[in-house]
Design a protein around this motif. Structure first.
Motif, mmCIF file in Angstrom:
data_model
loop_
_atom_site.group_PDB
_atom_site.id
_atom_site.type_symbol
_atom_site.label_atom_id
_atom_site.label_comp_id
_atom_site.label_asym_id
_atom_site.label_seq_id
_atom_site.Cartn_x
_atom_site.Cartn_y
_atom_site.Cartn_z
ATOM 1 N N UNK A 179 -100.106 -65.955 24.155
ATOM 2 C CA UNK A 179 -100.943 -66.585 25.190
ATOM 3 C C UNK A 179 -102.271 -67.060 24.600
ATOM 4 N N UNK A 180 -102.859 -66.239 23.752
ATOM 5 C CA UNK A 180 -104.132 -66.615 23.141
ATOM 6 C C UNK A 180 -103.966 -67.784 22.172
ATOM 7 N N UNK A 181 -102.840 -67.826 21.480
ATOM 8 C CA UNK A 181 -102.567 -68.955 20.572
ATOM 9 C C UNK A 181 -102.451 -70.262 21.339
ATOM 10 N N UNK A 182 -101.833 -70.202 22.507
ATOM 11 C CA UNK A 182 -101.641 -71.405 23.324
ATOM 12 C C UNK A 182 -102.885 -71.783 24.120
ATOM 13 N N UNK A 183 -103.815 -70.822 24.260
ATOM 14 C CA UNK A 183 -105.028 -71.047 25.061
ATOM 15 C C UNK A 183 -106.238 -70.533 24.279
ATOM 16 N N UNK A 184 -106.628 -71.261 23.216
ATOM 17 C CA UNK A 184 -107.725 -70.774 22.374
ATOM 18 C C UNK A 184 -109.085 -70.716 23.079
ATOM 19 N N UNK A 185 -109.168 -71.300 24.286
ATOM 20 C CA UNK A 185 -110.437 -71.252 25.021
ATOM 21 C C UNK A 185 -110.629 -69.950 25.789
ATOM 22 N N UNK A 186 -109.630 -69.082 25.798
ATOM 23 C CA UNK A 186 -109.789 -67.797 26.498
ATOM 24 C C UNK A 186 -110.876 -66.990 25.789
ATOM 25 N N UNK A 187 -111.866 -66.585 26.569
ATOM 26 C CA UNK A 187 -113.017 -65.882 26.013
ATOM 27 C C UNK A 187 -112.845 -64.369 26.029
#
Length: 191
Positions: A179-187
């Motif tokens: 999920x983090x790889x697909x959404x690098x904007x997750x803080x």
């Protein structure tokens, strides 16, 4: 009269967390002079756990500690079972029309979520994208904690993504990593 025979009935019974709970249960049973058995279902299998509750009296149990994932189906089953034996709720904040438990142990999950959100608050930027993870999608306790987190962060106007993982820590970590790889904007990741 023989020893009281008690049943601790839970979902996700194979999780490591419940091994510690079982040790505490065994210690308490020894102090009470009772026999206590921990049983349950792997993951979430509400119909099977409900049937186990309904069968408890016929199997000779004198009381049940019940870990309730949600009220769906459990309300009627608890009402039926409580006519024959006492039920103490464990690890829950769940309420419903059929709530006839004589007592419960509660984590106060909404306030717990608020506390987590408040602790994270200084580190979360305005309009940030955050990830909230939960190991199951049918557990009222997790929804309450999620709602508390979101309430605490409301003034930050965060964008929340939710990820239902599983009860296996390695698989869950892989799912979060993906999920983090697909959404690098997750803080931030909160659970």
């Amino acid at each position: 009269m023989g020893k009281e025979k008690l049943l601790f009935l839970t979902f996700c019974v194979e999780q490591d967390f419940f091994q510690s709970v079982k040790e505490g249960m065994d210690d308490a049973a020894a102090l009470m002079g009772a026999d206590c058995v921990m049983a349950g279902v792997e993951e979430l299998d509400n119909p099977r756990q409900i049937q186990m509750l309904l069968d408890a009296r016929a199997q000779g149990y004198d009381g049940v500690a019940l870990n309730i994932p949600c009220m769906e189906g459990f309300d009627r089953a608890m009402k039926t079972a409580a006519s024959a034996l006492p039920i103490v709720g464990f690890n829950d904040d769940v309420r419903g029309e059929g709530d006839c438990r004589m007592a419960h142990v509660s984590q106060r999950l909404f306030p717990a979520g608020q506390t987590l959100g408040n602790q994270a608050f200084p580190y979360i930027q305005q309009n940030a994208h955050i990830l909230i993870t939960m190991h199951s999608d049918n557990t009222a306790a997790l929804f309450a904690r999620r709602d508390g987190i979101q309430q605490a962060l409301q003034s930050k106007n965060v964008r929340v993504s939710e990820l239902i993982t599983c009860t296996d820590p390695v698989k869950s970590a892989d799912m979060i990593d993906d999920m983090l790889s697909k959404n690098p904007d997750i803080q931030a990741v909160l659970a």
